[in-house]
Design an enzyme around this catalytic site. Structure first.
Site: not given
Length: 747
Positions: A70, A479, A512, A618, A646
């Protein structure tokens, strides 16, 4: 107005505003958390999973790697972007009033203690615990003489032919160092050369000290930890099953094989990070595919933004690296332990079930339990909602695409691909469909950060197979996660759709949590047809009847729904404004990140009107909850666990006429303005109950949930010691529920 433009406007307003106006500007800023700080707090929660003794040992190892991964992406994108702003002379403030230089200082101040915490966790907790369980992470000095002999043998057979030492001298310039690669910096001295007097007692210039710098790249093709075969006599301690030596350490102690005859004065490991925030101009690009290919080449040679070195680095090596990479002292991070914790994935992957989460096998959704039934008949009988990884991606989404590819009645398949796995099962099916004469249209988003190269290759592969490939709308990332299948049936053409919150990626679907709906409801499919026309044909449609589509109507529709809840507050107040009133105007929203200033201000308005707002976010969150007279009716919860949360769910009470939505968009400026996104309403009451279950379980979690405080910190909830059921987190509860639901169908 874009975020940078807005920030610049605030800066100008501050410079020009005296007295009360200046106070108003500062008061506006105080309403928002800093995005960068909030993201780092998210990664701190990830690191906590490695620190938490309730997390299985090998999973704790995995969270150490995730924390580093990350952070790597963060430095490439966010820190790289801040440095580019400084280079371009951009003078703008964040919504909370910070300049780019301030942000870089803040980031460093927050990251350094976390790196120390990560190192202490590994050295003082994880390594000893691994050793107790027969997994030994060894240094060279911990090997016996026999063990060193075996390790040297491995070096000669597997490393010596691969390594390429590169010396730096007038005939050999400083070598290119690739992004996130680990290298060894080596200081050499020719023992046959006379020792030169240093020009200064404090000089660290290698030439002044009669030394030469060389670089050895640690090969990425080999694991960062080498499993030692033949464990007998490798150490003086108890013999166990798993013994590993660090690859850098192995190379370091065999460098004499690479630099024969030279004196090795010092060796230091280092790792660099390069900027991934490369600017492009799509408007003037004749070929977007070539533009993205060029960007990948530019990114490879982009400026370095971070240098990670061993603790207390050797000054001459440090000086060479900082000078050659054009880095300042604040760009250098002395790592207290390992340089790259992502190498620990090989340890996380060891087959020791008792040290890992109990394995989870996704279940086939009850409506799809009959594998021989026609999936289109199932969808015609009613919408199907799937929740991954609890529900199987293979027996739902993959089955849908495979059925569409093979079904002779299907004439058209349209699909958006943002991120997909290397060995995607979709590709051969789509290619077969095109070869059968079906019209297959795939929107491949070439601008998906860090997946551009894969998507470029994917696009070329599909085009060569005869699939119609489009690259989306200029200036926007596509997206949305949508698939449309057109089928020729007895009563004419019927459209079937899948609208989801996650990518068409069979691997991440196991890691996810994501939602998807299969539907042939014309209210949704008719809108989705128009969405694909917008993407592929540049339609200028200005509204949709049912779907929320960014950047067209999504922001407006969300604002209207929040205003509607505010409007209902008058009736609620007239009933006595009971906080526990089940008919109290309420908004519940689950997403990855919350940053859009306009929507946040609207949520503040809702809170002040009395609307109860429950947010499950999150990642980073710029909204400040629990502030009197501003956001006292807003709570923010973050769920961190074995699966990455997610899914996006939006629920509005609507005076008892509950509305639920799922889709691809977070409440961020980029999602609402700069991306093509799709949010779909869920009309079926049974499916609404399933969504409400997910929200309720998340909001009531006492194991994985963290509560955001008004000062920006997060406090993890603690289970009731007198009630063992409160120690079961959201994800385990949903696994149990899915298992029970599947068992009831099979009875």
């Amino acid at each position: 107005m874009k975020p940078n433009e807005e920030a610049a406007a605030i800066s100008r307003a501050e410079l020009a505003a005296p007295g009360k106006e200046l106070q108003a500007v500062r008061a506006e800023r105080a309403k928002f958390f800093n995005r960068e700080s909030s993201w780092l707090e998210f990664n701190r929660r990830v690191l906590h999973e490695a620190l938490d003794p309730r997390t299985p040992l090998l999973e704790r190892v995995g969270f150490l790697a995730i924390f580093t991964s990350n952070l790597d992406e963060y430095y490439q994108k966010r820190v790289g972007g801040l440095k580019r702003q400084i280079d371009l002379g951009v003078v703008s403030r964040t919504p909370d009033g910070m300049m780019p230089e301030d942000m870089l200082k803040l980031i460093r101040e927050k990251v350094l203690p976390m790196l120390k915490q990560q190192a202490d966790c590994y050295e003082k907790i994880i390594k000893p615990a691994l050793a107790k369980n027969g997994i030994h992470m060894l240094n060279w000095n911990e090997l016996t003489e026999h063990g060193k002999h075996l390790a040297r043998d491995y070096f000669k057979k597997n490393l010596f032919p691969v390594l390429t030492p590169i010396a730096v001298d007038p005939g050999h310039p400083f070598p290119f160092i690739s992004n996130l690669s680990t290298s060894l910096g080596v200081m050499l001295r020719n023992p046959n050369d006379p020792v030169r007097e240093s020009t200064s007692e404090f000089s660290t210039d290698p030439e002044d000290m009669g030394m030469q710098f060389a670089r050895v790249k640690v090969p990425a093709v080999l694991p960062g930890w080498i499993k030692l075969k033949n464990p007998n006599h490798m150490t003086s301690g108890q013999e166990d099953e798993f013994r590993f030596i660090n690859l850098e350490d192995l190379i370091t102690h065999n460098l004499d094989e690479l630099f024969r005859g030279m004196e090795i004065v010092e060796v230091e490991s280092f790792r660099i990070t390069r900027n991934a925030d490369v600017e492009r101009d799509e408007e003037d690009a004749e070929d977007l595919l070539e533009l993205i290919s060029q960007e990948l080449r530019d990114r490879r040679f982009a400026r370095a933004v971070r240098l990670e070195v061993q603790h207390d680095p050797y000054k001459p090596i440090h000086r060479v690296l900082s000078h050659q990479l054009n880095l300042k002292q604040d760009d250098v991070y002395e790592m207290p332990s390992l340089l790259d914790y992502t190498d620990l994935w090989i340890i996380n992957g060891l087959n020791v079930p008792e040290l890992k989460y109990k394995p989870w096998t996704p279940m086939t959704p009850p409506r799809l339990a009959d594998e021989d039934s026609d999936i289109f008949n199932i969808i015609r009988a009613g919408d199907v909602l799937v929740h991954h990884p609890y529900d199987s991606f293979g027996s739902s989404v993959e089955r849908f695409i495979k059925a569409a590819a093979k079904d002779p009645k299907v004439v058209t398949i349209k699909l958006t691909l943002y991120r997909t796995d290397k060995d995607s099962p979709f590709l051969p099916e789509l290619i077969k469909a095109a070869e059968m004469g079906k019209q297959v249209v795939v929107l491949v988003e070439l601008k998906a950060r860090f997946d551009e190269e894969r998507n470029v290759q994917l696009a070329r592969q599909l085009e060569q197979a005869g699939v119609h490939v489009v690259y989306g709308v200029v200036g926007l990332k596509t997206h949305t996660k949508t698939a449309l299948v057109v089928r020729h049936e007895e009563d004419g053409m019927r459209c079937y759709a899948h609208i989801g919150t996650g990518n068409y990626n069979s691997k991440t679907a196991k890691l996810y949590t994501d939602l998807g709906i299969f539907t042939c409801d014309p209210r949704l499919t008719n809108d989705l047809i128009e969405v694909f026309h917008f993407i592929t044909g540049r339609s200028i449609k200005t509204d949709f009847d049912h779907l929320l589509i960014a950047p067209i109507n999504m922001r407006r529709r969300f604002m209207e729904m929040i205003d509607r809840e505010i409007g209902y507050c008058e009736a609620w107040k007239s009933r006595g404004a009971d906080p526990e009133d089940p008919n109290r105007p309420t908004i519940i929203a689950k997403m990855n990140s919350l940053e859009d200033k306009i929507l946040i201000n609207k949520l503040y308005d809702a809170s002040q009107a009395g609307v109860r707002v429950k947010l499950i976010v999150r990642g980073f969150c710029s909204l400040r909850p629990g502030v009197k007279d501003l956001s006292e009716n807003i709570t923010v919860t973050s769920i961190i666990g074995r699966f990455l949360e997610h899914s996006r769910i939006y629920h509005f009470h609507n005076d008892g006429n509950h509305e639920y939505y799922i889709g691809s968009a977070d409440w961020m400026y980029r999602n609402l303005n700069n991306r093509v996104e799709c949010i779909a309403p869920i009309y079926d009451l049974t499916l609404q109950k399933k969504l409400q279950l997910i929200l309720d379980v998340s909001l009531n979690d006492q194991r994985q949930a963290w509560d955001l405080q008004p000062d920006g910190t997060y406090i993890q909830r603690q289970p009731d010691p007198n009630d063992t059921t409160t120690g079961i987190g959201t994800q385990q509860l949903l696994m149990d529920h899915t298992r029970q639901e599947s068992a009831s169908v099979n009875l």
